[in-house]
Design an enzyme around this catalytic site. Sequence first.
Site, short mmCIF file in Angstrom:
data_model
loop_
_atom_site.label_atom_id
_atom_site.label_comp_id
_atom_site.label_asym_id
_atom_site.label_seq_id
_atom_site.Cartn_x
_atom_site.Cartn_y
_atom_site.Cartn_z
N ASP A 146 0.72 -1.18 -0.09
CA ASP A 146 0.10 0.19 0.03
C ASP A 146 0.89 1.37 0.07
O ASP A 146 0.61 2.22 -0.82
CB ASP A 146 -0.85 -0.05 1.31
CG ASP A 146 -1.70 1.30 1.26
OD1 ASP A 146 -2.76 1.18 0.58
OD2 ASP A 146 -1.27 2.26 1.92
N ALA A 178 -4.85 2.67 -0.78
CA ALA A 178 -4.82 1.71 -1.68
C ALA A 178 -5.35 0.31 -1.51
O ALA A 178 -6.25 -0.35 -2.36
CB ALA A 178 -3.38 1.60 -2.54
N ASP A 179 -5.27 -0.13 -0.53
CA ASP A 179 -5.48 -1.61 0.00
C ASP A 179 -7.11 -1.57 0.16
O ASP A 179 -7.95 -2.31 -0.39
CB ASP A 179 -5.26 -1.99 1.29
CG ASP A 179 -3.78 -2.93 1.07
OD1 ASP A 179 -3.44 -3.29 -0.24
OD2 ASP A 179 -2.80 -2.68 2.16
N ILE A 180 -7.62 -0.61 0.88
CA ILE A 180 -8.93 -0.54 1.28
C ILE A 180 -9.82 -0.23 -0.33
O ILE A 180 -10.92 -0.90 -0.34
CB ILE A 180 -9.32 0.64 2.28
CG1 ILE A 180 -8.77 -0.11 3.54
CG2 ILE A 180 -10.86 0.91 2.23
CD1 ILE A 180 -8.64 0.99 4.54
N GLY A 183 -10.09 -3.35 -2.14
CA GLY A 183 -10.92 -4.41 -1.50
C GLY A 183 -12.45 -4.20 -2.00
O GLY A 183 -13.16 -5.11 -2.39
#
Length: 407
Positions: A146, A178-180, A183
């Site tokens: 991220d 970025a991860d969230i 997802g």
Amino acid sequence: MAGPLSGIRVLDLTRVLAGPWATQMLADFGAEVVKIEKPGEGDDTRGWGPPFLTNPDGSRGDAAYFQSANRGKWSVCIDMASPEGQKLIRALAAKADVVIENFKVGGLRKYGLDYESLKAINPRLIYCSITGFGQNGPYAQRAGYDFMIQGMGGIMSVTGQPDGTPGAEPMKVGVAFADIFTGLHAVIGIEAALFHRERTGQGQYLDLALLDSQVAVLANQALNYLVGGKAPTRLGNAHPNIVPYQTFETADGYIIMAVGTDRQYAEYCSIIGAAHLAADERFRTNRGRVENRTTLIPLLQPFMKARSTAEWVAAFEAAAVPCGPINTLDQVFENPQVLARGLQVGLTRDDGVQVPGVANPIVFSETPVQYEKPSPRLGDGTEKVLREQLGLAADEIAALKTKGVVG
């Protein structure tokens, strides 16, 4: 009351955040999510603390980080490196509607768990891969995290104090942005693929990349560059297209002003005692205020320091001028609106441990989210899932445990 995805089975081969964030949301919506974890170790984030839960015997439990993204799932411990473990996972995939994985590109092929292998046994399968950079391109084989994606994807170039001011440097977002978003994009894609399958009977492959998601949510800043031809720069808490739309120092702290219209600006100036700045031709329109930002803001700042944050909030809210305080997390969860919306939830594990959580923000009128199962203890669903989904007998499961295939 069954959730909107009730009856959908999800096989979760992900760990850390982007994938687990997606599968937690699918679980919230009623899907049955089986999280495959390495025996004895589990998801890396189980150890990403402090803080940690406390087990009934007083020992250290799983980290709060793990709790944030794994609600509603069953943990099944299977050794993916063993042929028998691979066979078990393939058997689960054969009965699944969705498989989500975040291994490096091609990493599951050697286990026979890649899309082509699983499609051969389950043509209706929706298979979602999450990687740093996607399945093709010069960076496809790189690991993606991220923080580095926030840097490469542009968000850090527009986040932080401007050059030449105190504390000036590119700044990441305070959570794994970025991860969230990846997802969330995965959930959107999976639900669209499920709808397509409902109409056609076809499964399909979804290729999700952290970099793609990060670039996609640059929103107006991306178009400011693509239309204007000039790369936006860091503006601290100011807005590139609206002025005044930023934080101001008050007598006892800070306040956010979000003055989005010319009417609001005139009202704002009247309230702070600076009506002359509303009449000034340079500042009368938002375009003028943006063009003359560096002149206007220093003129406003002394007025804003004259009263406390609470006093300003009361005055501006009475006149419908958008504003707000900057809350710490304890203040967030004590906020009357947050309390009224029920954004903090509490769950109890089967061992009696209390596990707090944050509610899903989507409110369904007919199929509300049911908070019934907290994040799983490592392996809490191994026997249940092998028995119920694969029909294994107790002695067969015991034999697999003896050989270390399951935990």
